[in-house]
Design an enzyme around this catalytic site. Structure first.
Site, PDB file in Angstrom:
ATOM      1  N   ARG A  56       0.836  -1.213   0.000  1.00 34.11           N
ATOM      2  CA  ARG A  56       0.000   0.000   0.000  1.00 34.11           C
ATOM      3  C   ARG A  56       0.860   1.249   0.000  1.00 34.11           C
ATOM      4  NH1 ARG A  56      -1.600   1.878   4.363  1.00 34.11           N
ATOM      5  NH2 ARG A  56      -2.117  -0.085   5.393  1.00 34.11           N
ATOM      6  N   TYR A 109     -15.930  16.050 -15.002  1.00 37.15           N
ATOM      7  CA  TYR A 109     -16.340  14.641 -14.991  1.00 37.15           C
ATOM      8  C   TYR A 109     -17.370  14.427 -13.872  1.00 37.15           C
ATOM      9  CZ  TYR A 109     -15.804   9.576 -14.577  1.00 37.15           C
ATOM     10  OH  TYR A 109     -16.028   8.227 -14.510  1.00 37.15           O
ATOM     11  N   ASP A 181      -7.035  18.134 -14.675  1.00 35.46           N
ATOM     12  CA  ASP A 181      -7.323  16.753 -15.071  1.00 35.46           C
ATOM     13  C   ASP A 181      -7.073  16.661 -16.576  1.00 35.46           C
ATOM     14  OD1 ASP A 181      -8.550  14.406 -15.966  1.00 35.46           O
ATOM     15  OD2 ASP A 181     -10.117  14.474 -14.427  1.00 35.46           O
ATOM     16  N   LYS A 206      -8.244   5.387 -19.068  1.00 32.60           N
ATOM     17  CA  LYS A 206      -8.730   5.779 -20.395  1.00 32.60           C
ATOM     18  C   LYS A 206      -7.645   5.619 -21.461  1.00 32.60           C
ATOM     19  CE  LYS A 206     -12.376   6.753 -17.992  1.00 32.60           C
ATOM     20  NZ  LYS A 206     -12.624   8.110 -17.480  1.00 32.60           N
TER      21      LYS A 206
END
Ligand SMILES: *Cc1c(COP(=O)(O)O)cnc(C)c1O
Length: 396
Positions: A56, A109, A181, A206
């Site tokens: 992590r 978004y 972004d 994406k």
């Protein structure tokens, strides 16, 4: 059962010796890393020795991928997150605190919009929105307590362009962080940090990974302190990424340049084709001279129009249904950046929660479609779209 028969459980595992090296990054799913002594572990945590401890907090596949993305974004110390939204969360939740104000572009978004509208206010962070294409509108929306501006360079699904350079100047003037972004545009068209932004965000899911088989994000900041604050929050909140996803994304990234070029060429050609078809009311593509932000698009994106094209059919929902049925060779699926062309109908998906009036204010009618153009041959794309648009037009 004898005490000696435990060879399968030997830890730590060691790779067999080899004087030659693999040409592909090994996949390292190990969650924990064994250190050699408490002194060395101390030194690792202090940063005096480099070594992994717990996945992590970092693992080789995340670092290899982050380094590749850093190079593409001219960034340093960027890190990978478990999704694009995890990257957005690392920025907003990692940096903002009670009493701060965040100004967002008004066409973010959907989930970013929701985080600004619902989650941040619950935690005492106020938010508002303005048109990122207008520096004056954004300036007018600033407050004394504004700490961060969040924009997307090209908006979804209407493909409006943000005044990136104007907003960089505004943020600098007012000492506010500008987070960009860059998912739709990719570092091929825009490198926000080089343009003067403070933070760059990606949904690696994406175009960067490009095969619709991983969900990942990335975030990088110009300031090492800002980077560290976001990274520590990401580790604490568990926003970090799985080794297998990073490994897949690295494989996808190797062909990103080729995919982007091909998809962009296809998008430009398809935008032209659509513009000539009967029953098509308008086509939105940043390189078209009739795009509302054509000049700004040239300044911000250079020669790049990207792979996204939106268009509007006459005939409302009925025409939209006929079109999708006739275009059955294309995936009607609300994602983007896949190797294959995908179609999205915002009124029934990404923008369904908005009132009809708010949708119409954005220009999203029942005939509005967004295309994420893929790598198919342009001839086959032209013929699928022409046939489907004509089929919808005949049903009108
Ligand atoms: C998809 C997307 C996101 C969210 O990314 P996930 O990987 O789906 O969490 C954020 N911003 C933009 C612009 C996106 O297209």
């Amino acid at each position: 059962m004898t005490g000696r028969n435990i060879s399968n459980l030997m830890r730590p595992f060691r790779l067999p010796d080899s004087v030659s090296s693999p040409v592909v990054t090994p996949l390292s799913p190990s969650v924990v890393y064994a250190s050699r002594s408490p002194d060395e572990l101390d030194a690792q945590y202090d940063g005096d020795l480099s070594g992994y401890t717990y996945a992590r907090e970092g693992h080789p596949n995340a670092d290899v991928l982050a380094n590749l993305l850093d190079r593409m974004e001219s960034a340093q110390g960027g890190f990978v997150t478990g999704s694009g939204m995890a990257a957005v969360s690392a920025v907003l939740m990692g940096l903002m605190g009670q009493g701060d104000h965040v100004l967002g572009g008004d066409q973010l978004y959907g989930r970013s919009l929701r985080m600004l509208q619902q989650d941040l206010p619950r935690l005492g962070v106020t938010t508002s929105f303005a048109d990122a294409g207008s520096v004056e509108a954004m300036r007018a929306a600033l407050r004394p307590e504004t700490k961060l501006i969040l924009i997307e360079v090209v908006s979804n699904p209407t493909l409006r362009v943000a005044d990136l350079h104007g907003l960089v100047a505004l943020a600098k003037e007012r000492g506010i962080l500008l987070a960009v972004d860059n998912t739709f545009t990719t570092p091929r068209a825009v490198q926000p940090l080089l343009a003067g932004a403070d933070i760059v965000i990606h949904s690696v899911t994406k175009l960067l990974a490009g095969h619709s088989d991983v969900t990942l994000g990335y975030v990088a900041a110009k300031s090492p302190e800002v980077r560290q604050q976001m990274f520590d929050f990401a580790v604490t909140a568990g926003l970090t990424a799985s080794p297998f996803d990073c490994w897949l994304a690295e494989r996808g990234l190797l062909t990103f340049d080729l995919r982007f070029e091909r998809a962009q060429q296809n998008a430009q050609a398809l935008a032209e084709t659509l513009g000539d078809l009967p029953g098509v009311k308008q086509v939105l593509y940043p390189k078209r001279t009739d795009h509302p932000d054509h000049d700004l698009a040239h300044t911000v994106l250079g020669a790049n129009g990207g792979n996204m094209v939106s268009f509007e059919l006459e005939g409302g929902r009925a025409a939209a249904n006929s079109f999708v049925q006739a275009a059955s060779e294309l995936a009607f699926a609300p994602t983007l950046g896949d190797v294959g062309t995908t179609l999205s109908h915002p009124a029934s998906s990404s923008h369904r929660a908005l009132s009809e009036q708010s949708r119409l204010a954005l220009g999203i009618t029942e005939g509005f479609f967004r295309i994420s153009v893929g790598l198919e041959s342009i001839e086959s794309l032209r013929s699928v779209f022409s046939d489907a648009v004509l089929a919808a037009d005949q049903k009108r």
